[in-house]
Design an enzyme around this catalytic site. Structure first.
Site, short mmCIF file in Angstrom:
data_model
loop_
_atom_site.label_atom_id
_atom_site.label_comp_id
_atom_site.label_asym_id
_atom_site.label_seq_id
_atom_site.Cartn_x
_atom_site.Cartn_y
_atom_site.Cartn_z
N ASP A 94 0.79 -1.23 0.00
CA ASP A 94 0.00 0.00 0.00
C ASP A 94 0.82 1.29 0.00
OD1 ASP A 94 1.01 -0.07 2.55
OD2 ASP A 94 -0.89 0.34 3.55
N TYR A 108 0.64 -2.72 11.63
CA TYR A 108 1.59 -3.83 11.67
C TYR A 108 1.86 -4.11 13.15
CZ TYR A 108 2.76 -3.23 6.71
OH TYR A 108 2.72 -3.16 5.35
N PRO A 149 8.05 -5.57 5.11
CA PRO A 149 7.34 -4.42 4.57
C PRO A 149 7.52 -3.14 5.39
CG PRO A 149 5.79 -5.84 5.71
CD PRO A 149 7.14 -6.49 5.83
N ARG A 183 -4.10 5.35 5.88
CA ARG A 183 -4.40 5.06 4.48
C ARG A 183 -5.49 5.97 3.96
NH1 ARG A 183 -4.36 -0.56 3.44
NH2 ARG A 183 -6.24 -0.11 2.25
#
Length: 612
Positions: free
Chosen positions: A56, A257, A333, A249
């Site tokens: 993302d 996370y 990530p 987001r």
């Protein structure tokens, strides 16, 4: 290699480039090739595009790359921007407290000094819509069955031969006589962008070299309810309960996370069937204390994973079959590199394939893909090992003096800002990277991307971002910094350069196909230092201005004070210089204006072909 067929009818097709896998790397590749007019086909075994989740984060350099394809505006419109990062560590009174904030991007020359977050499905849709304009769509669901690469040296030496045989079959349910066909696809080149468990990589026999950590993490995408003050900033949390990262987001969505300690492993792999999103959210609730966070809204996507850092043994088989993205490198990530590295893999490969397919370049040009991108992947793994260990390590407290301190974490975060942003990617010396005359533009590093700067178009004083003058259209950009053309000696120098450039033996005519437009391979721009009040675009020799819009000056705009610093930023003197920008936006060579035609000819002769 062995292959299988079915009793059903076998249809055959031919294609210049077959792409296996329609994630970000494959779609970047398909879109770039389609825009260049290449006969490209892309297949994927998934029945439909992913609706949410997955990767993302788009880094500053990747935004620049998307802008070069005309795709950044939509990304910026739909995505969320992260400008600030917050840091939380254990509080002496229990729970966590904020210990600092810093800019999310620490790369001074970034054109877009922030990250953009948008779920992978929406990012893929941007590519899919762009490809549709070129009449290209993803064939799905299609299952690859076999891949055969010719061993015939003569065939392999012919860049336009169909030297790869690929067999696939539709994944239709239920199958019928009409649609359950085996298909043979004859391709000149194949790109395997089919993910971390790549069928292409395994079929080629390439290994993934590296190691797996014992750091287990969970990921949840949802709209939480919380009194946490930095929920809309990227936030690194080191708590006594474990580490978390907050990624805001699009809309109100947040990605969390969360470091997990209570997970079951089966032969070194996570047993996802034993994990639940609720487990991830419960750990988050504890790690956020004394702040509260709850999850009353639907879970959009979640997963669990163990951090592994691996790089493929090879990125290419005989410069005919390539792998890209997660198929050739995997890492954590946390630094937001996966999708960015993947898309930049195929951004690097596209223009090289195009020039070879058009007969403009030696087949050897394709070797530079592995040389450049594998070294980058190894550098990324080395960084990721340090970053993920710091992120997953226990925080420093009175009871744990050996833990990770805020200062240590912040230093690594900022020191590696050039790298994580993608801005500092530096390709080493090669046939397409020649730094022998770096001194003529010390602020532009050969092997790095063209640094953003504002210039004015001479004809109408309209300001332009110089990166927008070098789009990803497969052409080499020759940017001629010609100095002040009111200066007689500079004018004479430029006239001499233009005359040499226009000669029958000059590299432009030598490497431009017979009958093709003068600017089909090389796009020539000039940037002078004459002031806007006195300049005339017609002062530039005609051969160096294929159009009035190709002449610029380094001066301040009439409004808002933009521009006027390009020569200074690039470290170019009033004597001028010539800068070669590769089709992917990276500086390939710098030369002085004196005698530069010969130097440029030598540079391009290393990898381009003449049909003269």
């Amino acid at each position: 290699m062995s292959h299988s067929t079915t009793a059903n009818a076998v249809k055959e097709s031919r294609v210049d480039v077959l792409i296996i896998g329609a994630g970000p790397a494959g779609l970047m590749c398909a879109n770039g090739l389609a825009k260049a007019g290449v006969n490209v086909r892309i297949i994927d075994k998934r029945p439909e595009a992913i609706p949410a989740g997955q990767a993302d984060g788009i880094q500053p350099r990747t935004i620049e790359v998307l802008q070069s394809y005309g795709l950044a505006d939509r990304l910026l419109q739909e995505g969320n921007q992260m400008h600030m990062t917050a840091f939380y560590n254990p509080s002496s009174s229990g729970g966590i407290e904020r210990t600092g904030r810093a800019a999310d991007v620490t790369a001074p020359t970034a054109r877009y000094p922030f990250e953009v977050t948008l779920h992978q499905g929406a990012i893929e849709r941007i590519f899919l819509d762009s490809m549709a304009q070129s009449g290209v769509s993803v064939d799905r669901p299609v299952q690859p069955v076999a891949l055969e690469l010719s061993d015939d040296p003569k065939q392999l030496a012919d860049p336009r031969s169909y030297s790869v045989k690929h067999i696939n079959t539709p994944l239709n349910s239920p199958p019928t006589d009409e649609n359950d066909e085996t298909e043979v696809v004859w391709a000149k080149y194949v790109v395997g962008a089919d993910g971390a468990h790549s069928w292409v990589r395994k079929t080629l026999g390439f290994t993934m070299d590296g190691e797996q950590t014992d750091y287990a993490w969970g990921v949840v995408d949802t709209i939480p309810e919380t009194n946490f003050p930095d929920i809309r900033n990227r936030t690194a949390i080191h708590s006594n309960n474990g580490s978390c990262m907050v990624i805001p987001r699009e809309g109100d969505t947040v990605r969390l996370y969360v470091q997990l300690s209570d997970v079951e492993l089966n032969a070194g792999r996570l047993d996802k069937s034993k994990s639940r999103a609720e487990q991830v959210m419960e750990v988050a609730r504890e790690s956020f204390k004394p702040f509260t966070i709850s999850f009353p809204n639907p879970i959009q996507w979640w997963t669990v994973y163990i951090i592994g850092q691996r790089v493929a043994s090879n990125f290419s088989a005989k410069e005919r079959v390539f792998i890209a993205g997660d198929a050739c490198h995997t890492h954590s990530p946390k630094a937001g590199q996966g999708m960015n590295a993947s898309m930049n893999d195929t951004h690097n490969l596209v223009w090289k394939l195009v020039h070879v397919l058009r007969g403009h370049a030696h087949l050897d040009l394709l070797k530079t893909y592995e040389d450049e991108r594998r070294k980058y992947a190894q550098d990324l793994i080395n960084f990721d090992k340090k970053f993920s260990a710091l992120f997953s390590g226990k925080p420093r407290t009175e009871d744990n003096a050996d833990g990770v301190s805020h200062e240590e974490f912040l230093e690594v975060f900022q020191t590696f800002g050039q790298f994580t942003s993608g801005i500092g990617i530096h390709y080493q010396e090669s046939a397409i990277v020649n730094s022998s005359e770096q001194q003529y533009a010390k602020g532009l590093i050969v092997g790095q991307r063209l640094v953003p700067s504002i210039v004015l178009r001479a004809a109408d004083c309209r300001p332009y971002q110089i990166q927008d003058l070098a789009p990803s259209d497969t052409r080499f950009k020759l940017i001629i910094f010609c100095g002040d053309l009111k200066d007689a000696s500079q004018r004479k120098k430029l006239d001499s350069f233009a005359k040499e450039l226009d000669s029958e033996t000059g590299f432009v005519k030598k490497f431009t196909p017979e009958g093709a437009p003068f600017d089909s391979v090389f796009d020539i721009l000039t940037i002078g230092t004459t002031k806007k009040e006195t300049c005339s675009y017609t002062e530039v020799p005609e051969r160096l201005r294929s159009h009035w819009s190709k002449v610029f000056i380094d001066d301040v705009s009439l409004h808002h004070g933009l521009g006027g610093k390009t020569y200074e930023t690039y470290g170019i003197s009033s004597n001028g210089a010539v800068v070669v920008v590769r089709p992917d936006g990276y500086v390939g060579m710098i030369a002085s204006l004196d005698g530069s035609v010969q130097h440029l000819d030598a540079y391009f002769s290393r990898f381009l072909l003449s049909d003269k």
